[in-house]
Design a protein around this motif. Structure first.
Motif, PDB file in Angstrom:
ATOM      1  N   PHE A 206       0.843  -1.214   0.000  1.00 37.08           N
ATOM      2  CA  PHE A 206       0.000   0.000   0.000  1.00 37.08           C
ATOM      3  C   PHE A 206       0.876   1.260   0.000  1.00 37.08           C
ATOM      4  O   PHE A 206       0.418   2.339  -0.354  1.00 37.08           O
ATOM      5  CB  PHE A 206      -0.942   0.053   1.209  1.00 37.08           C
ATOM      6  N   ASN A 207       2.164   1.118   0.440  1.00 37.81           N
ATOM      7  CA  ASN A 207       3.087   2.258   0.364  1.00 37.81           C
ATOM      8  C   ASN A 207       3.153   2.834  -1.048  1.00 37.81           C
ATOM      9  O   ASN A 207       3.435   4.023  -1.216  1.00 37.81           O
ATOM     10  CB  ASN A 207       4.504   1.824   0.781  1.00 37.81           C
ATOM     11  N   VAL A 208       2.944   1.962  -2.051  1.00 36.03           N
ATOM     12  CA  VAL A 208       3.010   2.438  -3.437  1.00 36.03           C
ATOM     13  C   VAL A 208       1.731   2.162  -4.230  1.00 36.03           C
ATOM     14  O   VAL A 208       1.540   2.695  -5.317  1.00 36.03           O
ATOM     15  CB  VAL A 208       4.232   1.818  -4.182  1.00 36.03           C
ATOM     16  N   ASN A 209       0.859   1.308  -3.676  1.00 41.02           N
ATOM     17  CA  ASN A 209      -0.330   0.884  -4.429  1.00 41.02           C
ATOM     18  C   ASN A 209      -1.600   1.004  -3.572  1.00 41.02           C
ATOM     19  O   ASN A 209      -2.566   0.272  -3.776  1.00 41.02           O
ATOM     20  CB  ASN A 209      -0.120  -0.583  -4.874  1.00 41.02           C
ATOM     21  N   GLY A 210      -1.573   1.958  -2.628  1.00 43.82           N
ATOM     22  CA  GLY A 210      -2.683   2.075  -1.683  1.00 43.82           C
ATOM     23  C   GLY A 210      -4.015   2.410  -2.334  1.00 43.82           C
ATOM     24  O   GLY A 210      -5.062   1.913  -1.934  1.00 43.82           O
ATOM     25  N   LYS A 211      -3.950   3.248  -3.378  1.00 44.81           N
ATOM     26  CA  LYS A 211      -5.208   3.669  -4.021  1.00 44.81           C
ATOM     27  C   LYS A 211      -5.929   2.476  -4.624  1.00 44.81           C
ATOM     28  O   LYS A 211      -7.146   2.340  -4.496  1.00 44.81           O
ATOM     29  CB  LYS A 211      -4.910   4.680  -5.128  1.00 44.81           C
ATOM     30  N   ARG A 212      -5.163   1.606  -5.310  1.00 43.70           N
ATOM     31  CA  ARG A 212      -5.803   0.430  -5.919  1.00 43.70           C
ATOM     32  C   ARG A 212      -6.335  -0.508  -4.838  1.00 43.70           C
ATOM     33  O   ARG A 212      -7.408  -1.098  -4.992  1.00 43.70           O
ATOM     34  CB  ARG A 212      -4.807  -0.324  -6.807  1.00 43.70           C
ATOM     35  N   ALA A 213      -5.589  -0.643  -3.769  1.00 40.39           N
ATOM     36  CA  ALA A 213      -6.037  -1.539  -2.689  1.00 40.39           C
ATOM     37  C   ALA A 213      -7.379  -1.050  -2.146  1.00 40.39           C
ATOM     38  O   ALA A 213      -8.302  -1.841  -1.907  1.00 40.39           O
ATOM     39  CB  ALA A 213      -4.984  -1.591  -1.583  1.00 40.39           C
ATOM     40  N   LYS A 214      -7.490   0.248  -1.997  1.00 36.35           N
ATOM     41  CA  LYS A 214      -8.739   0.803  -1.485  1.00 36.35           C
ATOM     42  C   LYS A 214      -9.892   0.547  -2.462  1.00 36.35           C
ATOM     43  O   LYS A 214     -11.016   0.242  -2.065  1.00 36.35           O
ATOM     44  CB  LYS A 214      -8.572   2.304  -1.239  1.00 36.35           C
ATOM     45  N   GLN A 215      -9.569   0.663  -3.746  1.00 34.67           N
ATOM     46  CA  GLN A 215     -10.586   0.374  -4.776  1.00 34.67           C
ATOM     47  C   GLN A 215     -11.081  -1.064  -4.658  1.00 34.67           C
ATOM     48  O   GLN A 215     -12.282  -1.316  -4.695  1.00 34.67           O
ATOM     49  CB  GLN A 215      -9.944   0.518  -6.163  1.00 34.67           C
ATOM     50  N   ILE A 216     -10.146  -1.998  -4.516  1.00 33.83           N
ATOM     51  CA  ILE A 216     -10.523  -3.421  -4.401  1.00 33.83           C
ATOM     52  C   ILE A 216     -11.472  -3.598  -3.225  1.00 33.83           C
ATOM     53  O   ILE A 216     -12.535  -4.218  -3.328  1.00 33.83           O
ATOM     54  CB  ILE A 216      -9.270  -4.313  -4.188  1.00 33.83           C
ATOM     55  N   PHE A 217     -11.075  -3.014  -2.090  1.00 37.00           N
ATOM     56  CA  PHE A 217     -11.842  -3.176  -0.856  1.00 37.00           C
ATOM     57  C   PHE A 217     -13.250  -2.579  -1.012  1.00 37.00           C
ATOM     58  O   PHE A 217     -14.260  -3.209  -0.671  1.00 37.00           O
ATOM     59  CB  PHE A 217     -11.064  -2.497   0.275  1.00 37.00           C
ATOM     60  N   GLU A 218     -13.301  -1.379  -1.576  1.00 39.07           N
ATOM     61  CA  GLU A 218     -14.601  -0.702  -1.695  1.00 39.07           C
ATOM     62  C   GLU A 218     -15.498  -1.370  -2.739  1.00 39.07           C
ATOM     63  O   GLU A 218     -16.708  -1.514  -2.534  1.00 39.07           O
ATOM     64  CB  GLU A 218     -14.401   0.789  -1.991  1.00 39.07           C
TER      65      GLU A 218
END
Ligand code: NGF
Length: 288
Positions: A206-218
């Motif tokens: 998430f240090n570099v890919n946090g935005k995508r991780a949040k998208q997956i979760f949401e």
């Protein structure tokens, strides 16, 4: 306390000292660019088990000072030296960290009563909530449903950071303890865990890919599984290449490519060769 937390990297100089300026930049990048909900400080990704107690305190200070109340902060204080874990738990509670977390005690193959005593000793010493850090692949500590249940009997144990590929156990914990917080620990399995209704996730990438991780979760929370699967696929293309090149040093090189002064890893972790640095930059160019 729900949401996506970066397992925060720390910037060290070549001699292994904390690079405060770099650490502040990593904090800001996570809050301002990756827009995560919180930071998990001094976990595995922070190279916690390679640094001194004084350095841990220094990092807790700098992160709180930089982040303020912008995001939630969880402090990983677990240590084999229980006195140190207690001292750190008190330290971060005074600093205003929102919760503490502690890795299961490892190396000596403690029995479950000893593990329970360890958590109770930490909790008896502070007025703060605790998240169990379970990562069996690195600690060798495998707890079953009943043992998680016994730890959850202490009301100050509010949840678990579940870093294991055991979705049967994850589902059983979710079902049995709907009021406890479960954070998924493996970024490459975030969608699978989200489908099981975890409350959030804590991850190094998430240090570099946090935005995508949040998208997956949401997306998963909204039931948009097809879309979530696509973002997880893109994410896993990235994670596979990061793992192949060397997890922590590659994330640091990607951060540097993004103009964040992420510094070096602590020894005995090795640095990337020039070829590895070039590969990290190519990964950043292609995927981020
Ligand atoms: O780095 C590891 C070691 N796991 C992290 C995460 O669970 C560690 C995970 O994000 C963490 O939260 C911490 O710093 O305490 C992986 O790096 C990622 O899924 C790639 O495999 O297993």
């Amino acid at each position: 306390m729900k949401g996506l937390y970066t397992a925060l990297m720390c910037s060290f100089d070549e001699k292994g000292n904390v690079n405060e300026k770099g650490l502040r930049e990593i904090v800001r990048y996570n809050i301002d660019v990756q827009q995560v909900d919180g930071l998990y400080v001094n976990g595995s990704t922070g190279e916690n088990f390679l640094i001194s107690k004084e350095q841990k305190k220094q990092i807790f200070d700098v992160v709180k000072n930089e982040a303020g109340d912008d995001v939630k902060l969880i402090a990983q204080v677990g240590a084999l030296n229980l006195d140190e874990a207690v001292e750190l738990a008190q330290y971060v509670t005074q600093l205003g960290y929102n919760a503490i977390s502690a890795v299961t005690p490892f190396y000596y193959k403690f029995d479950f009563d000893e593990i329970k005593d360890y958590y109770n000793a930490i909790l008896d010493s502070v007025d703060n909530d605790l998240i169990i850090y379970s990562i069996p692949a690195l600690t060798g500590v495998n707890m079953n449903l009943e043992q998680f249940g016994e730890l959850f009997e202490n009301e100050k144990v509010i949840g678990v950071k579940f870093t294991a590929p055991d979705f049967f156990l994850l589902e059983r914990i979710r079902h049995a303890y709907p009021d406890k917080l479960i954070y998924s620990g493996f970024d490459e399995m975030l969608l699978s865990a989200s489908v099981l209704n975890v409350d959030g996730a804590i991850g190094s990438t998430f240090n570099v890919n946090g935005k995508r991780a949040k998208q997956i979760f949401e997306l998963a929370q909204n039931g948009q599984i097809e879309e979530a699967r696509e973002v997880q696929k893109v994410t896993n293309d990235l994670i596979a290449e990061i793992l192949d090149n060397g997890l922590y040093p590659t994330i640091k090189e990607i951060l540097k490519y993004k103009d964040v002064d992420a510094g070096f890893c602590r020894k005995p972790m090795k640095s990337l060769t020039q070829e590895g640095v070039t590969k990290a930059e190519q990964i950043a160019e292609r995927h981020l």
